[in-house]
Scaffold this active site. Structure first.
Site, PDB file in Angstrom:
ATOM      1  N   ASP A   1       0.820  -1.207   0.000  1.00 44.01           N
ATOM      2  CA  ASP A   1       0.000   0.000   0.000  1.00 44.01           C
ATOM      3  C   ASP A   1       0.856   1.261   0.000  1.00 44.01           C
ATOM      4  O   ASP A   1       2.064   1.235   0.301  1.00 44.01           O
ATOM      5  CB  ASP A   1      -0.946   0.013   1.198  1.00 44.01           C
ATOM      6  CG  ASP A   1      -0.218   0.022   2.540  1.00 44.01           C
ATOM      7  OD1 ASP A   1       0.806  -0.685   2.667  1.00 44.01           O
ATOM      8  OD2 ASP A   1      -0.668   0.727   3.470  1.00 44.01           O
TER       9      ASP A   1
ATOM     10  N   GLU B   1      -0.075  -1.066   5.679  1.00 41.23           N
ATOM     11  CA  GLU B   1       1.022  -0.700   6.576  1.00 41.23           C
ATOM     12  C   GLU B   1       0.994   0.783   6.911  1.00 41.23           C
ATOM     13  O   GLU B   1       1.458   1.188   7.981  1.00 41.23           O
ATOM     14  CB  GLU B   1       2.355  -1.069   5.921  1.00 41.23           C
ATOM     15  CG  GLU B   1       3.569  -0.952   6.844  1.00 41.23           C
ATOM     16  CD  GLU B   1       4.226   0.433   6.830  1.00 41.23           C
ATOM     17  OE1 GLU B   1       5.096   0.683   7.682  1.00 41.23           O
ATOM     18  OE2 GLU B   1       3.853   1.267   5.963  1.00 41.23           O
TER      19      GLU B   1
END
Length: 365
Positions: A72, A130
């Protein structure tokens, strides 16, 4: 999009950047990574859980190395698709996630497909979320549901480190300090007790704070205690009865979370306030004396252009360290450029990190 894992990792970085994957929206990039690992690698058992892709070999080799990277990014800032350019004679690639950390992911994916005779069994972990609250982090679910996938002799996270080994990480602690007062009309302020004014001694102690520095395994960590948010107020003509300031403590990994909390309480001892811990995560010791870690250190130092230094900031190496697994941050890109609108990575760093890791993964411990 189809990913070509055998292509130059520079091209693979560009391909990953061009798949938007802001936190909570990683389905497309996860599918592309899963398909590529299933169809372009050999010897790997592949498992997908939600938006996490795991793959590992079981060759019976004496050591296991975990390569982990998040898929991400922070929100896109007009920087997808990416673009190549030349600056000061060096070729660079601009794009959201180019530093944090799709170039690191590209290196791991390329090596998984092209290292024919590894000296270590490999585990690959590509995970989601994350960049947001830890409760959504893909590793949290893996740790809870299939923790054996995290086991290894060394974990390498592809966090941007400029091609250096950034060992361990700082712990992080957030606390909310709240003051109380008495509400009143601002035209008759003497009838109240201004809670915002009561923040002054808190801010004074923060301004006077002197950060500790500590050296561990040859890595120097510098702590920091900072106000990161302040708030209070009711209306433009009201003396407020409540105010608060949020404080972030980044602490060296020789402190536990409990010791960090005790330290913050000591800093603000004697003040009239309520202290609430809102978030905490332990740091990670460098672990550079472990045999598997020493091999990576030797490889990077032999390369001549990089070395070892402390990691400033918290990363998921902490999760591995808590399990007794030495873990380091190692990837291309300047960490100071992470999350910036002009995020970019030098192409030479992608190549250098790829070759250093290839040498390490094919050299017996």
């Amino acid at each position: 999009m189809t990913l070509d894992l055998h292509a130059d990792p520079i091209a693979l970085t560009a391909a990953l950047v061009d798949i938007p994957s802001v936190s909570r929206d990683e389905a497309a990039i996860t599918a592309a990574v899963e398909t590529a690992l299933r169809t372009q690698t050999s010897g790997f058992a592949v498992l997908r859980r939600g938006n996490v892709v795991l793959a590992r070999t079981n060759r019976g080799l004496p050591t296991r190395v975990v390569l982990a990277g998040h898929l991400d990014t922070v929100p896109i800032a007009d920087n997808v698709p990416g673009r190549f350019t030349t600056e000061n004679g060096a070729e660079v690639f601009y794009g959201c996630g180019s530093v944090d950390m799709k170039s690191g992911d590209a290196v791991f994916l390329h090596l998984a497909a092209t290292v024919a005779e590894p000296a270590h069994d490999l585990t690959l972990i590509f995970y989601d979320c994350e960049e947001i609250s830890a409760e959504f982090n893909g590793l949290t679910a893996i740790e809870r549901e299939v923790p054996e996938w995290l086991d290894g002799d060394l974990a390498i996270l592809g966090e941007p480190s400029g091609g250096w080994i950034e060992a361990g990480c700082q712990g992080t602690l957030r606390v909310r300090l709240q003051t109380k007062g008495v509400r009143a009309h601002s035209a008759r302020s003497w009838l109240g007790d201004n809670a915002i004014h009561r923040l002054a001694p808190i801010l004074a102690r923060l301004a006077e704070y002197r950060a500790r520095e500590v050296e561990i395994d040859g890595c120097r960590y510098r702590e920091g205690l900072s106000a990161v948010r302040a708030g209070g107020g009711v209306a433009g003509n009201v003396v407020p009865d409540e105010a608060e300031v949020e404080v972030n403590f980044r602490f060296a990994p020789d402190r536990s979370v409990e010791q960090a909390i005790d330290h913050v309480r000591e800093v603000f001892a004697g003040l009239e306030l309520d202290l609430e811990v809102t978030d905490a995560a332990a740091g990670a010791l460098p672990g550079l004396t472990a045999p598997a870690a020493r091999g990576l250190v030797d490889t990077v130092r032999a390369h001549g252009s990089a070395g070892v230094r402390a990691k400033y900031g918290w990363t998921d190496v902490s999760r591995f360290a808590a399990r007794g697994i030495p873990a380091v941050n190692f990837g291309p890109g300047d960490p100071n450029l992470a999350h910036k609108r002009d995020e970019h990575v030098p192409l030479a760093q992608i190549t250098a990190v790829t070759e250093m890791l290839r040498h390490y993964l094919t050299t017996p411990a």
